[in-house]
Design a protein around this motif. Structure first.
Motif, PDB file in Angstrom:
ATOM      1  N   GLY A  31       0.804  -1.271  -0.040  1.00 21.33           N
ATOM      2  CA  GLY A  31      -0.051  -0.075   0.055  1.00 21.33           C
ATOM      3  C   GLY A  31       0.969   1.223   0.118  1.00 21.33           C
ATOM      4  O   GLY A  31       0.182   2.491  -0.215  1.00 21.33           O
ATOM      5  N   GLU A  32       2.136   1.167   0.105  1.00 25.58           N
ATOM      6  CA  GLU A  32       3.109   2.453   0.065  1.00 25.58           C
ATOM      7  C   GLU A  32       2.860   3.063  -1.256  1.00 25.58           C
ATOM      8  O   GLU A  32       3.208   2.153  -2.318  1.00 25.58           O
ATOM      9  CB  GLU A  32       4.368   1.989   0.572  1.00 25.58           C
ATOM     10  CG  GLU A  32       5.166   3.189   0.453  1.00 25.58           C
ATOM     11  CD  GLU A  32       6.516   2.934   1.089  1.00 25.58           C
ATOM     12  OE1 GLU A  32       7.714   3.415   0.531  1.00 25.58           O
ATOM     13  OE2 GLU A  32       6.788   2.140   2.010  1.00 25.58           O
ATOM     14  N   GLN A  87      -3.797  -3.834  -8.514  1.00 24.63           N
ATOM     15  CA  GLN A  87      -3.969  -2.849  -7.197  1.00 24.63           C
ATOM     16  C   GLN A  87      -4.236  -1.678  -7.470  1.00 24.63           C
ATOM     17  O   GLN A  87      -5.261  -0.960  -6.894  1.00 24.63           O
ATOM     18  CB  GLN A  87      -2.778  -2.947  -6.316  1.00 24.63           C
ATOM     19  CG  GLN A  87      -2.807  -2.194  -5.111  1.00 24.63           C
ATOM     20  CD  GLN A  87      -1.601  -2.463  -4.524  1.00 24.63           C
ATOM     21  OE1 GLN A  87      -0.530  -2.392  -5.050  1.00 24.63           O
ATOM     22  NE2 GLN A  87      -1.774  -2.121  -3.150  1.00 24.63           N
ATOM     23  N   GLU A  96      -7.840   0.383  -6.617  1.00 20.32           N
ATOM     24  CA  GLU A  96      -7.850   1.587  -6.096  1.00 20.32           C
ATOM     25  C   GLU A  96      -8.543   2.698  -6.423  1.00 20.32           C
ATOM     26  O   GLU A  96      -9.302   3.446  -6.157  1.00 20.32           O
ATOM     27  CB  GLU A  96      -6.592   1.880  -5.462  1.00 20.32           C
ATOM     28  CG  GLU A  96      -5.586   1.238  -4.614  1.00 20.32           C
ATOM     29  CD  GLU A  96      -4.159   1.503  -4.077  1.00 20.32           C
ATOM     30  OE1 GLU A  96      -3.750   2.358  -5.106  1.00 20.32           O
ATOM     31  OE2 GLU A  96      -3.591   0.860  -3.414  1.00 20.32           O
TER      32      GLU A  96
END
Length: 774
Positions: A375-376, A755, A759
């Motif tokens: 998630g960074e 991802q 998002e």
């Protein structure tokens, strides 16, 4: 994983090759120079025997041809008595030890000259058979052997006569030098004739008798062995691809007698053209030369050098391989495992990062990608202090590490190729090689002189049957017959006193027009042209002032010089101008200035060319260790300026028509081309170094192409991926460890792309729901 790709095969192959080179250096190259007699000495004896075989075959064939041609000329003319035949034959040729004429039907002896011939050995009833006139060898009562050659004299209304000529199996003009013997051996290994054996006559010491007995036994043993080897096929007797002598030849090594060891060369009589025999080659003769050579074991290189070189290679190679394994192989395998773990979704622990090179850069990228998967957000290396530190660590790339390994191996190989075991100007040249250069050059000079004399004898034979009653057509027929039987002439013609050509066979005469025959039997024309013209004149007794003129092919003389193991060979006149050579040359060009030209001057001086030559033939020549100078016969020397060169020169020494020419045969060759210990050690040292360089270049180049270069490209793509590039697909180039890491990065790219889509979809859903409620 690919069998030929990946990080392991190049390193493994490099390890195996270095071990093999070390073993070869210690156990093979170190022993190759330990022969008690250098290979060059044995090869030189083989060449010496080949020279003897060529000279003997040419002499026998010439005798057979001359007798047949002379017989045909007598048959074409008016009948003459048997005494006249033998007198004319003896006045033209002095090559036969005995001649005779018998009547075939009755067997009555008509005339005889020279030694008594074994006429009872001739079966007159079989002369009409297919091989009835074939030359044959007979044994005399005193144990000697003679070659009988036959010709039939036949005139109308007169009984047929058989012309017989006897030749000894002696070597014409072969210079033996000191302590060398040469022999003719039949197919059973029996010695038919020999020259140069020690003579233990009455009053000789016990040592001289023992040496003579030992030399005789050695020669008999070598003769039997050589006769057996001569029966094999020529193509099977030599190494594949070896040229030179077209027949069976080789060298033999005997048992040592104290510090000396007998070395023999052998060569079977064979035709000038491979696969085509002559009448003399059908006799099954073999030439064997024998010489005692002092063993020089000090010339063999100490094996400690080779063991030390092999040990150094093992140490340096182990260090290089360890460096490759520790800094290239292990980090890459570690990247492979870490990338596969991340691609499978194991993100719980940080990535273990290598310390150096592209592996360190890719390890840092994997760690950033792991955090991005958690998630960074993606950030560039410019905002990542840790990335700066990792970039500084990664400046030492794998190319530098591979180059260090190459330098380590170069440290071992370069001195071997460039520095160690150099054979300098003080290299020891075996005395026997220098002596062989001198004697073989002397043999070549005599061979050229005899060829010119034989040519003049042929012309004299033709001139003896010409007179005022001979028609031009008959003259032309005689000239045609001579030229067809001897390939040495380009043109034969009858030249009158006023320069008129009355009969000709062959090409256009190059004798000056309007000028009569020369008073010299052999003359050199064509000065200033592209080709020397050697012209021979034989006066015609029946035509006042006329002569039979023969122009020799310069290629014929050059072909006589083509002998291996002598290097550059030149025939020069009294002004040191080149007349003939064994390879390309400019007609009437000067010899190279310096020691070679001075050597020719020296051997042609009065004392060196005559008194010195006589003394040299009696005393055997040089006494120095390497034949550097020989004061008794200064015809061979070792030149040590600009490299070591062996040179020899021999003037025409003997009578005949060619005696006034004052020509000289000179030969020289670089010693580095010979298989002598010093140069063999140098060549083997260079070979070991080149093998090391080849192994290092091949394996490290393989590693660079398969691993290092793809890994550098992968590092750049991986950093772009970590910096936010999610669109560029990462394709693997090879199915190996680098390809596996590439595939894992492609999986991670796809995961990050998915991802990002999730998002983005979650963000759109969160922003539209409140608006709908409103």
């Amino acid at each position: 994983m690919s069998l030929l790709g990946g990080i392991r095969p190049p390193i493994a192959v490099l390890s195996v090759l270095l071990l093999c080179i070390a073993a070869l250096t210690a156990f093979q190259l170190g022993r190759a120079g330990n022969d008690p007699v250098p290979e060059a000495v044995r090869t030189s004896q083989q060449y010496f025997a080949e020279d003897g075989a060529i000279a003997l075959r040419a002499s026998l064939d010439e005798s057979i041809t001359d007798l047949g041609r002379t017989t045909a000329m007598f048959n074409a003319g008016e009948p003459v008595s048997a005494d006249t035949v033998l007198d004319k034959l003896g006045s033209v040729y002095q090559k036969w030890s005995g001649t005779a004429v018998i009547e075939i039907k009755s067997g009555r002896l008509e005339a005889q000259r020279g030694e008594n011939l074994p006429l009872t050995a001739v079966d007159r009833t079989k002369l009409a058979d297919k091989d009835g006139l074939t030359p044959r060898m007979v044994r005399l009562e005193n144990g000697g052997t003679r070659l009988l050659t036959f010709g039939v004299l036949s005139w109308p209304d007169r009984p047929q006569l058989l012309l017989i000529a006897s030749s000894s199996l002696k070597f014409p003009g072969v210079s033996l030098g000191a302590d060398r013997a040469i022999a003719v051996v039949d197919a059973s290994g029996q010695v038919l004739s020999s020259d140069g054996l020690p003579d233990a006559g009455r009053g000789a010491s016990a040592t001289a008798r023992a040496d003579a007995e030992r030399a005789g036994k050695d020669l008999a043993g070598f003769a039997e062995t050589a006769a057996g080897k001569a029966r094999q096929h020529p193509l099977k007797s030599k190494a594949p691809g070896s040229g030179g002598f077209p027949g069976v030849s080789g060298s033999l090594l005997g048992d040592a007698h104290g510090t000396e060891r007998p070395v023999a060369g052998y060569a079977a009589l064979t035709g000038p053209v491979p696969g085509e025999g002559t009448e003399s080659t059908a006799l099954g003769l073999t030439v064997v030369s024998l010489v005692d050579v002092t063993e020089n074991r000090a010339a063999a290189l100490d094996s400690f050098f080779w063991i030390a070189a092999a040990g150094a290679l093992l140490l340096i190679g182990a260090l290089a391989v360890a460096l490759l394994i520790g800094t290239v192989q292990r980090p890459l395998l570690q990247l492979f495992l870490e990338s596969r773990r991340l691609s499978r979704g194991d993100l719980t622990r940080p990535v273990t990062q290598p310390k150096y090179g592209e592996a360190s850069r890719i390890g840092a990228v994997l760690e950033r990608l792991r955090r991005q998967l958690l998630g960074e957000p993606a950030r560039s290396d410019a905002h990542d202090g840790a990335g700066d530190r990792r970039g500084r660590r990664g400046r030492i790339g794998m190319r530098a590490l591979v180059a260090v390994c190459g330098i380590l191996l170069l440290v071992w190989a370069a001195p071997l190729v460039l520095l160690l075991n150099r054979a300098g100007a003080a290299v020891l040249v075996p005395k026997s090689i220098v002596q062989d250069q001198r004697e073989r050059t002397d043999t070549l000079a005599d061979r050229i002189r005899r060829a010119l004399n034989e040519g003049h004898a042929d012309l004299t034979s033709v001139a003896s049957v010409l007179d005022q009653r001979t028609t031009p057509a008959a003259m032309t027929e005689a000239l045609e017959q001579t030229r067809s039987q001897h390939a040495r002439y380009t043109s034969i013609y009858v030249l009158t006193a006023d320069g008129t050509v009355t009969a000709r066979s062959g090409s256009e005469p190059r004798h000056p027009r309007g000028k009569g025959p020369s008073t010299q039997p052999v003359a050199l024309l064509g000065e200033g042209g592209n080709e020397p013209v050697v012209v021979e004149y034989a006066a015609v007794p029946g035509l006042k002032g006329a002569a039979v003129v023969g122009e020799l092919r310069i290629g014929y003389l050059n072909a006589l010089l083509k002998r291996p193991g002598l290097g550059q060979i030149r025939v020069v006149d009294e002004k040191h101008r080149v007349i003939g050579a064994n390879n390309g040359y400019l007609a009437f060009d000067k010899l190279p200035a310096g020691r070679i030209d001075a050597l020719v001057t020296k051997v042609n001086s009065k004392q060196a060319g005559k008194d010195g030559a006589k003394s040299g033939s009696e005393n055997g020549g040089g006494k120095k260790a390497d034949g550097e100078e020989d004061s008794t016969r200064p015809s061979a020397t070792v030149i040590r300026s600009g490299g070591v060169t062996i040179a020899a020169a021999a003037p025409f020494d003997g009578g005949g028509a060619a005696a006034p020419l004052n020509w000289t045969v000179v030969s020289w060759q670089p010693a580095k081309g010979l298989a002598i210990p010093a140069y063999e050690a140098q060549n083997r040292t260079v070979l070991a170094g080149l093998l090391g360089l080849t192994a290092a270049t091949a394996c490290l180049g393989w590693l660079h192409i398969i691993v290092v270069r793809p890994l550098r490209e992968l590092a750049q793509r991986a950093e772009a991926l970590a910096g936010g590039d999610r669109r560029t697909v990462i394709y693997p180039r090879h199915h190996d460890e680098v390809g596996a890491v590439t595939r894992s990065l492609e999986v991670i790219r796809q995961q990050l792309h998915e991802q990002r889509k999730r998002e983005a979809g979650a963000g759109v859903s969160g922003s539209t729901t409140p608006a709908g409620r409103t």
